[in-house]
Design a protein around this motif. Structure first.
Motif, PDB file in Angstrom:
ATOM      1  N   THR A   1      15.380 -24.327 -12.472  1.00 50.81           N
ATOM      2  CA  THR A   1      14.539 -25.002 -12.620  1.00 50.81           C
ATOM      3  C   THR A   1      13.707 -26.511 -11.800  1.00 50.81           C
ATOM      4  OG1 THR A   1      16.091 -26.063 -14.555  1.00 50.81           O
ATOM      5  CG2 THR A   1      14.786 -27.343 -13.831  1.00 50.81           C
TER       6      THR A   1
ATOM      7  N   CYS B   1       6.035 -34.500 -19.624  1.00 49.91           N
ATOM      8  CA  CYS B   1       7.072 -33.296 -18.997  1.00 49.91           C
ATOM      9  C   CYS B   1       6.947 -33.663 -17.269  1.00 49.91           C
ATOM     10  CB  CYS B   1       6.860 -32.400 -19.475  1.00 49.91           C
ATOM     11  SG  CYS B   1       7.194 -31.989 -21.481  1.00 49.91           S
TER      12      CYS B   1
ATOM     13  N   VAL C   1      10.223 -28.148 -15.420  1.00 46.29           N
ATOM     14  CA  VAL C   1       9.945 -26.590 -16.291  1.00 46.29           C
ATOM     15  C   VAL C   1      11.245 -26.159 -15.726  1.00 46.29           C
ATOM     16  CG1 VAL C   1       8.508 -25.934 -15.069  1.00 46.29           C
ATOM     17  CG2 VAL C   1       8.604 -24.894 -17.275  1.00 46.29           C
ATOM     18  N   THR C   2      11.900 -25.598 -17.398  1.00 53.88           N
ATOM     19  CA  THR C   2      13.384 -24.404 -16.528  1.00 53.88           C
ATOM     20  C   THR C   2      12.585 -23.126 -16.906  1.00 53.88           C
ATOM     21  OG1 THR C   2      14.724 -25.783 -17.126  1.00 53.88           O
ATOM     22  CG2 THR C   2      15.607 -23.824 -16.877  1.00 53.88           C
ATOM     23  N   LYS C   3      12.287 -21.866 -16.348  1.00 55.46           N
ATOM     24  CA  LYS C   3      12.199 -20.782 -16.515  1.00 55.46           C
ATOM     25  C   LYS C   3      12.863 -19.844 -17.040  1.00 55.46           C
ATOM     26  CE  LYS C   3       7.719 -21.269 -14.259  1.00 55.46           C
ATOM     27  NZ  LYS C   3       6.997 -20.795 -15.804  1.00 55.46           N
TER      28      LYS C   3
ATOM     29  N   ASP D   1       9.239 -20.648 -21.007  1.00 60.10           N
ATOM     30  CA  ASP D   1       9.131 -21.930 -20.293  1.00 60.10           C
ATOM     31  C   ASP D   1       9.888 -22.695 -20.966  1.00 60.10           C
ATOM     32  OD1 ASP D   1       7.618 -20.888 -17.753  1.00 60.10           O
ATOM     33  OD2 ASP D   1       5.722 -21.660 -18.821  1.00 60.10           O
ATOM     34  N   LEU D   2      10.762 -23.811 -20.234  1.00 57.13           N
ATOM     35  CA  LEU D   2      11.818 -25.040 -21.303  1.00 57.13           C
ATOM     36  C   LEU D   2      11.499 -25.970 -21.317  1.00 57.13           C
ATOM     37  CD1 LEU D   2      14.966 -23.663 -21.679  1.00 57.13           C
ATOM     38  CD2 LEU D   2      13.353 -22.902 -22.721  1.00 57.13           C
ATOM     39  N   LEU D   3      10.574 -27.077 -21.533  1.00 56.70           N
ATOM     40  CA  LEU D   3      10.692 -28.331 -21.942  1.00 56.70           C
ATOM     41  C   LEU D   3      11.055 -29.381 -22.435  1.00 56.70           C
ATOM     42  CD1 LEU D   3       6.162 -27.363 -21.615  1.00 56.70           C
ATOM     43  CD2 LEU D   3       7.500 -27.342 -19.584  1.00 56.70           C
TER      44      LEU D   3
ATOM     45  N   LYS E   1      14.016 -29.374 -25.602  1.00 65.50           N
ATOM     46  CA  LYS E   1      14.424 -27.681 -26.303  1.00 65.50           C
ATOM     47  C   LYS E   1      15.156 -27.398 -24.825  1.00 65.50           C
ATOM     48  CE  LYS E   1      13.858 -25.500 -29.262  1.00 65.50           C
ATOM     49  NZ  LYS E   1      15.250 -25.274 -30.060  1.00 65.50           N
ATOM     50  N   GLN E   2      14.339 -27.969 -23.680  1.00 60.51           N
ATOM     51  CA  GLN E   2      14.930 -27.558 -22.190  1.00 60.51           C
ATOM     52  C   GLN E   2      16.232 -28.579 -22.110  1.00 60.51           C
ATOM     53  OE1 GLN E   2      13.021 -29.695 -18.662  1.00 60.51           O
ATOM     54  NE2 GLN E   2      13.591 -28.394 -17.363  1.00 60.51           N
TER      55      GLN E   2
ATOM     56  N   LEU F   1      19.716 -26.302 -21.783  1.00 64.50           N
ATOM     57  CA  LEU F   1      20.539 -26.727 -20.341  1.00 64.50           C
ATOM     58  C   LEU F   1      22.297 -26.950 -20.694  1.00 64.50           C
ATOM     59  CD1 LEU F   1      18.109 -27.681 -17.350  1.00 64.50           C
ATOM     60  CD2 LEU F   1      19.254 -25.414 -17.835  1.00 64.50           C
TER      61      LEU F   1
END
Length: 103
Positions: A26, A37, A40-42, A75-77, A80-81, A85
């Motif tokens: 992240t 946003c 971002v979490t990849k 990619d989580l945003l 949803k991110q 998590l």
């Protein structure tokens, strides 16, 4: 634009993802397409089938996997991110950046 990421953390993510493990990273991120946003979490994994199966449990579709880079990833945003998590027990991915869960 990505920032707030140190080299060691990135290399660890690449190692895990490259070995076919589901890996999370992240970082701060700004993009005019997503003004709400700031991070971002990849979620990456060299094994695309494994990545797809992991994503399916959260309603993520195979066509959302980014193949532009050496390591396939989602990619989580936004919400949803946060949701993912939390479910993965990785809240520190956001809190280490000083971000709060607002859901």
């Amino acid at each position: 634009m990505a920032f707030g990421l140190d080299r060691r953390t990135l290399l660890e993510w690449k190692q895990l993802a490259g070995k076919g493990e589901i890996a999370f990273i992240t970082h701060f991120w700004l993009d005019d397409r997503f003004p709400e946003c700031t991070s971002v979490t990849k979620v990456g994994c060299a094994n695309v089938d494994k990545l797809e199966m992991w994503g399916a449990q959260y309603g993520l579709k195979r066509e959302w996997i980014h193949h532009r880079h050496e390591y396939p990833h989602f990619d989580l945003l936004g919400n949803k991110q946060i949701e993912i998590l939390r479910k993965e027990g990785l809240e520190e991915q956001l809190t280490k950046l000083g971000l709060r869960f607002q859901q």
